[in-house]
Design an enzyme around this catalytic site. Structure first.
Site, mmCIF file in Angstrom:
data_model
loop_
_atom_site.group_PDB
_atom_site.id
_atom_site.type_symbol
_atom_site.label_atom_id
_atom_site.label_comp_id
_atom_site.label_asym_id
_atom_site.label_seq_id
_atom_site.Cartn_x
_atom_site.Cartn_y
_atom_site.Cartn_z
ATOM 1 N N PRO A 65 0.826 -1.219 0.000
ATOM 2 C CA PRO A 65 0.000 0.000 0.000
ATOM 3 C C PRO A 65 0.857 1.265 0.000
ATOM 4 O O PRO A 65 1.811 1.382 0.765
ATOM 5 C CB PRO A 65 -0.793 -0.116 1.299
ATOM 6 C CG PRO A 65 -0.682 -1.546 1.720
ATOM 7 C CD PRO A 65 0.612 -2.035 1.181
ATOM 8 N N GLU A 66 0.523 2.183 -0.901
ATOM 9 C CA GLU A 66 1.208 3.474 -0.990
ATOM 10 C C GLU A 66 0.187 4.560 -0.655
ATOM 11 O O GLU A 66 -0.918 4.255 -0.222
ATOM 12 C CB GLU A 66 1.779 3.659 -2.408
ATOM 13 C CG GLU A 66 2.715 2.527 -2.821
ATOM 14 C CD GLU A 66 3.276 2.695 -4.226
ATOM 15 O OE1 GLU A 66 3.328 3.815 -4.728
ATOM 16 O OE2 GLU A 66 3.652 1.676 -4.825
#
Ligand SMILES: [Zn+2]
Length: 270
Positions: free
Chosen positions: A2-3
């Protein structure tokens, strides 16, 4: 992993379910997923109200009525969801916090690979330690100053959270494609025109990805268990050998400082 767009989506979906609610019961199913290791999370969190939820870089911040903050990092495979406490607890769930909602709900943190974790911050300002500015509000002059200090390849510089907070492999590759910059270009050699183009590309790609609720390549889901759909719109990330959406040349994959980079050798020629 996840960014920024995925973490922002988790925060947005978590907020209506958790903000203003109180943790009435807290359970820690492993003792090695939180820092500081001496903090008694059960005591520190029980009966605390979550006053607000926000994001800094790739971290989720739950501000508590005690004035302290619980910081959650999803790492590679972390999921932070709100579910009915009656649902079976899946394997690799490490943290459970029951909320005073009607019907009762439970905040659950699950992380099979355990690169993520929980950090209890007595001082909420500590959430900003070692983090560069947020890319969505970054000005071109600020980006120019940051990049002028490093000769590392631009791809590596964009991944360095102490320079800019929130970008990871997907959105760094996509932003470099949009701005037609080769990932190996030394960061301090970019022209002012390239820097403004890159700054615009970073904002564009992040906003678009947030609109599509992030990219789900493997594990990522939002707080309600829904995957994102932005991976369908990637131009280069994980598209090696497939034709470039702009010129048709096959997308190339290169390893830079141990991280893969995907780019079009023609559109992003040095
Ligand atoms: Zn191309």
């Amino acid at each position: 992993m996840p960014e920024l767009p995925e973490v922002e989506t988790v925060v947005r979906t978590l907020r209506p379910l958790v903000a203003g609610r109180t943790f009435v019961a807290v359970e820690l199913l492993r003792n090695d997923i939180h820092t500081p290791p001496t903090a008694n999370l059960v005591t520190l969190l029980t009966n605390q109200q979550v006053t607000d939820i926000s994001r800094r870089g790739k971290k989720i911040l739950l501000n508590l009525s005690s004035g302290q903050t619980l910081c959650i990092h999803l790492g590679m495979t972390g999921r932070l969801t709100v579910e009915s406490p009656n649902l079976p607890i899946p394997k690799h769930t490490h943290f459970l916090a029951t909320l005073n909602s009607k019907p009762p709900t439970q905040l659950r943190f699950r992380d099979p690979r355990r690169f993520g974790g929980l950090t209890f911050l007595s001082n909420p300002a500590d959430a900003h330690i070692d983090l560069g500015p947020e890319p969505l509000t970054l000005r071109p002059a600020q980006l120019a100053k940051i990049l002028s200090r490093t000769r590392r390849p631009i791809k590596s510089a964009l991944l360095d959270q102490s320079l800019i907070a929130g970008l990871g492999n997907i959105y760094a590759d996509e932003a470099l494609f949009l701005s037609q910059i080769h990932p190996l270009t030394p960061a301090n050699t970019l022209s002012p025109a390239q820097i403004s183009k890159l700054n615009r590309a970073i904002k564009h790609i992040l906003k678009k990805a947030i609109h599509h609720k992030g990219s789900t390549l493997r594990d990522y889901v939002d707080a309600t268990g829904q995957p994102g759909s932005f991976h369908k719109l990637h131009h280069v990330y994980a598209r090696q050998s497939k034709p470039c959406t702009r010129c048709g040349q096959p997308i190339t994959r290169l390893v830079i400082s141990g991280r893969s980079a995907h780019f079009c050798p023609k559109c992003q020629s040095p």
